[in-house]
Design an enzyme around this catalytic site. Structure first.
Site, PDB file in Angstrom:
ATOM      1  N   ARG A 126       0.844  -1.194   0.000  1.00  0.00           N
ATOM      2  CA  ARG A 126       0.000   0.000   0.000  1.00  0.00           C
ATOM      3  C   ARG A 126       0.881   1.246   0.000  1.00  0.00           C
ATOM      4  O   ARG A 126       1.101   1.875   1.030  1.00  0.00           O
ATOM      5  CB  ARG A 126      -0.944  -0.016   1.201  1.00  0.00           C
ATOM      6  CG  ARG A 126      -2.139  -0.913   0.967  1.00  0.00           C
ATOM      7  CD  ARG A 126      -3.298  -0.560   1.870  1.00  0.00           C
ATOM      8  NE  ARG A 126      -4.551  -1.014   1.321  1.00  0.00           N
ATOM      9  CZ  ARG A 126      -5.716  -0.890   1.932  1.00  0.00           C
ATOM     10  NH1 ARG A 126      -5.786  -0.329   3.119  1.00  0.00           N
ATOM     11  NH2 ARG A 126      -6.820  -1.323   1.367  1.00  0.00           N
ATOM     12  N   ASP A 134      -4.154  -1.470  -7.050  1.00  0.00           N
ATOM     13  CA  ASP A 134      -4.579  -2.078  -5.794  1.00  0.00           C
ATOM     14  C   ASP A 134      -5.926  -2.791  -5.936  1.00  0.00           C
ATOM     15  O   ASP A 134      -6.996  -2.168  -5.840  1.00  0.00           O
ATOM     16  CB  ASP A 134      -4.653  -0.995  -4.714  1.00  0.00           C
ATOM     17  CG  ASP A 134      -4.874  -1.554  -3.318  1.00  0.00           C
ATOM     18  OD1 ASP A 134      -5.207  -2.754  -3.198  1.00  0.00           O
ATOM     19  OD2 ASP A 134      -4.729  -0.797  -2.346  1.00  0.00           O
ATOM     20  N   SER A 137      -8.394  -2.642  -2.801  1.00  0.00           N
ATOM     21  CA  SER A 137      -9.161  -1.406  -2.664  1.00  0.00           C
ATOM     22  C   SER A 137     -10.275  -1.316  -3.694  1.00  0.00           C
ATOM     23  O   SER A 137     -11.412  -0.961  -3.367  1.00  0.00           O
ATOM     24  CB  SER A 137      -8.236  -0.188  -2.786  1.00  0.00           C
ATOM     25  OG  SER A 137      -7.361  -0.110  -1.687  1.00  0.00           O
TER      26      SER A 137
END
Length: 380
Positions: A126, A134, A137
């Site tokens: 992250r 990502d 997410s």
């Protein structure tokens, strides 16, 4: 170089690792893209759309993987005895596999033995540079949205306050447990639907994020909670004593709620139990609990992973697994862009092949195996 996109065969998986949009962009890198027939149907992408985007649509996994140097999947490929097709044995030795692997030490060693260079997208660090790649997410964001939509559908009264000539229907009380990516989206969605939203999280930074979205913060705070966040932004596992005190604070609050959305996950561990049977028993008949954490055992003691369970006192507990897969078109679109971004970032235009420097922080974070060896620090 040939890139193969396989159909997902695991039960309940409706997503796909590439869309017609990303196929066009993969082609622009100089890749030959092969998509297994039917790979995108569950996400609303027919074979004809892939063909129109320039992909070769193959009859089966073997055809797509024949000569492939890169493989895109949503979930880890199936091996011997796991399904009708042994995908692992069909992946060419030396191929780069990008997927959410969820792998254990045995599975990682198997990948190494087969000579597959496997990257686990869920292990992406992250950091700012990796945000557009990502997958956790992007998928959690949609899971949080979908959870509130399904909670609203299961709730037998209205979400917003409704003023009619026959009387007023009060707004639903919505409580979101966990204010990570999924939780924050759940708060925002609950607010957009007109609910009275409150939320809790053990991480100190979450309090202001909750308030910034117009929700009320509910929770217990002490010295332990001040250190409840990892450097990567994830929640840490806290002591049993802390969770007991947290439970005391929210017990009275939860009894007044109409819809509770559970989103609390601790990376690599079973989800913490936040809603006890006693708390569920205190809720009104017709109330709804939506447990996004069901894949990791659930935050609610009454959750039955994969099922809708109605308790003895009439509370509906939605324990569906793979929440992003319940909104497959959007989830696939974002996941496919995550994969495209990672590959594009490490694409060598001159060599027309991926170049993955071993010293790069992102590469170190995701690569499980390389050149027939296990390379990830968690499995070495």
């Amino acid at each position: 170089m040939r890139l193969a996109v396989l159909k997902e065969r695991r039960a309940g998986e409706s997503r796909v690792a590439a869309t017609p949009e990303t196929v066009k962009k993969l082609k622009s890198l100089g890749l030959d893209v092969a998509v297994e027939a039917g790979a995108g149907l569950a996400s609303g992408f027919p074979d004809a759309d892939y063909a129109a985007a320039g992909a070769e649509v193959t009859a089966d996994a073997a055809g797509a993987l024949n000569g492939a140097g890169i493989v895109f999947k949503v979930r880890a490929p199936l091996g011997t005895g796991e399904g009708a097709v042994d995908e692992l044995s069909l992946i060419p030795r030396g191929a780069l596999l990008l997927a959410t692997m969820g792998a254990d030490a045995h599975a990682v060693q198997t990948l190494a033995n087969l000579g597959i260079d496997a990257a686990a997208m869920e292990l992406l660090p992250r950091i700012t540079r990796a945000q557009s790649m990502d997958v956790l997410s992007s998928q959690a964001n949609l899971a949080g949205y979908r959870a509130v939509i399904e909670g609203a559908a299961a709730f037998d009264r209205g979400f917003p306050m409704l003023m009619t000539a026959a009387g007023t229907v009060p707004a639903a009380n919505v409580f979101v447990m966990g204010a990570g990516v999924a939780g924050l989206q759940a708060i925002a969605t609950g607010r957009r639907l007109g609910g009275r939203v409150s939320a809790t999280d053990v991480r100190p930074a979450a309090k202001e994020e909750i308030k910034s979205l117009g929700a009320a913060f509910v929770g217990y705070e002490d010295e332990e909670s001040k250190a409840a966040q990892t450097s990567g932004g994830y929640a840490k596992q806290l002591s049993a004593e802390f969770y007991a005190k947290q439970a005391e604070v929210i017990a009275a609050h939860i009894a007044k709620q109409d819809v509770v959305v559970c989103t609390a996950l601790v990376q690599g561990r079973k989800a913490p139990t936040l809603v006890t049977k006693a708390m569920v028993a205190s809720m009104k008949p017709g109330s709804v609990i939506v447990d996004i954490a069901a894949d990791a055992g659930g935050n609610c003691e009454e959750t039955r992973p994969g099922e809708l369970h109605v308790t003895a006192n009439g509370v509906k507990v939605l324990g569906w697994t793979n929440w992003p897969g319940r909104i497959p078109a959007a989830a696939s679109a974002l996941y496919a862009r995550n994969l495209l971004t990672l590959l594009s970032t490490f694409w060598d235009k001159d060599a027309q092949a991926p170049k993955l420097p071993a010293e790069d922080e992102i590469v170190q974070g995701v690569m499980l195996t390389r050149g027939g060896a296990v390379v990830h620090k968690n499995f070495v």
